[in-house]
Write an enzyme that holds these catalytic residues in place. Structure first.
Site, PDB file in Angstrom:
ATOM      1  N   GLU A   1       0.840  -1.201   0.000  1.00  0.00           N
ATOM      2  CA  GLU A   1       0.000   0.000   0.000  1.00  0.00           C
ATOM      3  C   GLU A   1       0.876   1.253   0.000  1.00  0.00           C
ATOM      4  O   GLU A   1       0.629   2.191   0.762  1.00  0.00           O
ATOM      5  CB  GLU A   1      -0.950  -0.010   1.207  1.00  0.00           C
ATOM      6  CG  GLU A   1      -1.981  -1.132   1.134  1.00  0.00           C
ATOM      7  CD  GLU A   1      -2.980  -1.110   2.281  1.00  0.00           C
ATOM      8  OE1 GLU A   1      -2.669  -0.548   3.348  1.00  0.00           O
ATOM      9  OE2 GLU A   1      -4.082  -1.656   2.106  1.00  0.00           O
TER      10      GLU A   1
ATOM     11  N   GLU B   1      -6.583  -7.880  -0.683  1.00  0.00           N
ATOM     12  CA  GLU B   1      -7.027  -7.898   0.715  1.00  0.00           C
ATOM     13  C   GLU B   1      -8.527  -7.676   0.734  1.00  0.00           C
ATOM     14  O   GLU B   1      -9.003  -6.534   0.736  1.00  0.00           O
ATOM     15  CB  GLU B   1      -6.347  -6.790   1.549  1.00  0.00           C
ATOM     16  CG  GLU B   1      -4.876  -7.013   1.814  1.00  0.00           C
ATOM     17  CD  GLU B   1      -4.285  -5.979   2.791  1.00  0.00           C
ATOM     18  OE1 GLU B   1      -5.032  -5.112   3.296  1.00  0.00           O
ATOM     19  OE2 GLU B   1      -3.064  -6.048   3.022  1.00  0.00           O
TER      20      GLU B   1
END
Ligand code: NAG
Ligand code: NAG
Ligand code: NAG
Ligand code: NAG
Length: 646
Positions: A198, A278
């Site tokens: 991320e 995710e």
């Protein structure tokens, strides 16, 4: 990122291949070759928008599991349950700080045996999506970065800062060679490797950092391995988190419009497989907030929707586990928010690895898309309510300071941080003498929120109160010149996400008493864990009273079993708990919502007495007992706590 333009050149040829085969491209001697059947290969088919495994289209349905949150003796049980849920892959983070506790000191043994864990995954026939960082977030201490990076206080983490890159390169030079023989095309089961994590959510947006990492990963892992990135569902996050050469994937939970979510991935990857790296099956907990839960139906429906769209999905988490010891991280959401010891996550497998309704709902959905393995789901592990255990021996922390801090204390005019003292976790005691009489109550404080994260204050050994980062900035006190002032400072976990990951611990500013800056400190770094593990109970005077930092010890025998359990701390306030020297993590009964700590049965002896040690930092109950239950309790506060619960 646009995919390389090569696929379009091969598209026409691919159309002639007929169904069942996928397109794999290989550049050889400047020529673009199309390879249709390759033994042991894993790549992206940009023509058919899917992964391509051994020459045929492939889709993964995966779940996240963290070996560092599960005792090694339970790894196989958890992995078997994941396999029996119908998954064909697991996704695994590697926390750098767990394996390199000090610069150049590596630990891959016991509970850190990454390769042993990967061997078990391979034995079960599951594939691996590996996420080696170097930064991982994971709600783990400092997002997996080692605290010792902060020995250079102005280091800019997750950027091209040369000191950061040097440490990263050295670490990847140790880790990635262990991974290379385990890559799928090398005969192993690792199908893809994520670079960073991320990164687009990080303020720095330093493309040169990603551009540095890419060739380092390639140098260690080779040209063939599939490398990818993962980012949240915001345009700027994908903009800063992706570069050419790393396949861009996204992450999101059940609550979003999935068509739109994958449209965002398509902005960066117009072709290739849809991937949610995710998919949130639940959520983490913070101290002081209700236990997070989510609906099994909603999670299952969202999964079905993505699978209908042909997407690849990793469920985060499939089993959450436990932040044992001091490993939980923290978030900074306007104020510092530490994460609980339990990482149950309301995941399909509970903190204890037990199948929940969510796992069956998910398995039913998976069964609509691929064959489920034959046979039943392994059952929950047995639990036992060992009942009340009394902890009669009380020793105040100050009385065994010499045992906990055997070296001479450091003498320094002004306080030093944990990082300056080269201490990663736990507690440091800062001591000084009052410079003058204080007849009227004066305010003891550490300006600029300089306590990271809690300071338990003692004057001549008497507990006077607690300072707390972002919450309690000062305590009033009186005293006399020469009185001993102690601040026992607790590190509650370094921030794991966002701009503030350089989260120094201890006293990070000067301590003041009204307008006077206190000088001339003795600093005692405390090594509580090895004392509790190797020299316990201490030969020391037992003490009375209930307030202030103290250890409480007791033993119990089990009825000849060592089943899992949950320990509740009725009437206790805040501290840490060990069983047979193993640190089960923090408790914070008055904050909640977590009210019990998970006790893996394999820590218990079924014959010898088991030693329980509680470090209570603030106030213990009149009757120091703990209570072993056969189920966890979340979402309770002391006001609803009665002794006969359970
Ligand atoms: C989801 O987004 C798509 C594309 O923008 C839109 O067509 C669809 O109506 C949305 N679905 C819902 C339930 O809002
Ligand atoms: C936890 O308690 C809060 C109120 O403190 C409540 O809103 C929430 O529904 C509870 N959650 C569960 C899972 O019991
Ligand atoms: C967190 O980081 C931001 C951006 O660098 C900075 O402005 C802010 O002051 C930091 N907050 C704390 C509490 O350190
Ligand atoms: C503490 O105070 C001294 C003397 O004023 C000053 O030199 C030092 O920089 C201060 N330390 C911090 C961390 O502010």
């Amino acid at each position: 990122m646009s995919p390389p333009d090569a696929p379009s050149r091969a598209e026409a040829a691919a159309r002639d291949m007929g169904p069942g085969r996928c397109v794999r491209l290989l550049v050889l001697g400047g020529l673009l070759l199309q390879v249709t059947s390759a033994a042991r290969s894993f790549s992206i088919d940009y023509t058919n928008n899917c992964f391509c495994k051994d020459g045929v289209p492939f889709r993964y349905i995966s779940g996240s599991i963290h070996y560092f949150r599960i005792p090694p003796g339970y790894w196989k049980d958890r992995l078997l349950k994941m396999y029996m849920s119908g998954l064909n892959a697991v996704q695994v983070y590697v926390p750098w700080n767990y394996h390199e506790p000090l610069p150049g000191v590596y630990n891959f043994a016991g509970d850190r045996d990454l390769e042993g864990f990967l061997d078990l995954v391979a034995q079960l026939g599951l594939l691996v999506i590996l996420r080696p960082g170097p930064y991982i977030c994971a709600e783990w201490e400092m997002g997996g970065l080692p605290f010792w990076l902060l020995a250079k206080p102005d280091i800019v983490l997750r950027t091209t800062d040369p000191d950061f890159l040097q440490a990263v390169d050295t670490w990847l030079g140790v880790l990635l060679p262990k991974i290379k023989p385990r890559l799928y095309h090398n005969g192993g089961n690792i199908i893809s490797v994520q670079v960073e994590n991320e990164y687009g959510s990080y303020y720095a947006c330093d493309y040169d950092y990603l551009r540095h990492l890419l060739p380092v990963f390639r140098a260690h892992l080779g040209k063939e391995v599939l490398l990818f990135t993962t980012d949240g569902l915001k345009y700027p996050e994908l903009r800063c988190g992706t570069i050419q050469g790393l396949y861009a994937t996204v992450d999101f939970g059940p609550g979003v419009n999935m068509t739109q979510a994958f449209e965002l991935q398509r902005l960066y990857e117009p072709k290739g497989p849809l991937v949610n790296s995710e998919y949130y099956t639940g959520w983490l907990d913070y101290w002081g907030e209700p236990h997070s839960t989510s609906s099994a139906e909603e999670v299952a429906q969202g999964l079905q929707k993505m699978l209908e769209m042909g997407a690849n999905v990793n469920m985060y988490m499939f089993q959450g586990g436990t932040n044992f010891g001091y490993w939980s991280g923290a978030d900074y959401k306007k104020i510092y928010n530490p994460i609980t010891t339990s990482y149950d996550y309301d995941a399909p497998l509970s903190e204890a690895g037990d199948p929940t309704a969510k796992v069956y709902a998910i398995r039913t959905v998976i069964g609509k898309f691929q064959p489920l393995p034959a046979g039943p789901m392994p059952p929950s592990t047995p639990k036992f309510a060992y009942g009340y255990v009394s902890l009669p021996q009380r020793v105040s922390l100050l009385d065994i300071l010499g045992l906990l801090s055997p070296a001479q204390p450091i003498r320094t005019p002004f306080p030093l941080t944990f990082e300056a003292m080269s201490q990663a976790h736990g507690f440091i005691l800062y001591r000084t003498l009052l410079p003058h009489d204080i007849l009227e109550p004066a305010l003891l404080s550490v300006p600029n929120n300089g306590v990271h994260d809690l300071a338990y204050i003692l004057l001549n050994g008497q507990y006077k109160g607690t300072l707390e980062r972002d919450k309690v900035s000062g305590v009033k006190m009186t005293g006399q010149a020469g009185d001993i002032l102690d601040l026992l400072v607790e590190n509650m976990g370094r921030i794991n996400f966002g701009a503030n990951v350089s989260d120094f611990k201890g006293l990070i500013h000067n301590v003041t008493l009204d307008s006077t800056t206190l000088r001339d400190w003795l600093i005692y770094p405390l090594d509580i864990d090895s004392t509790v593990a190797h020299a316990w109970p201490p030969v020391a005077p037992t003490s009375r009273g209930t307030t202030g930092p103290a250890f409480y010890t007791g033993t119990f025998k089990t009825p000849g079993i060592n089943w899992d359990s949950y320990v509740k701390l009725p009437g206790w306030t805040k501290g840490q708990l060990w069983i047979n020297g193993f640190n089960l993590g923090r408790f914070w009964t008055v904050r909640g919502s977590q009210q019990t700590l998970f006790v893996p049965g394999l820590l218990l002896s079924s014959s010898a007495p088991n030693i329980i040690t509680v470090l209570e930092l603030q106030a213990a109950p009149e009757e120091p007992i703990v209570l072993f239950l056969d189920r966890p309790l979340f979402n309770r506060t002391r006001s609803s706590d009665t002794k006969d619960v359970g």
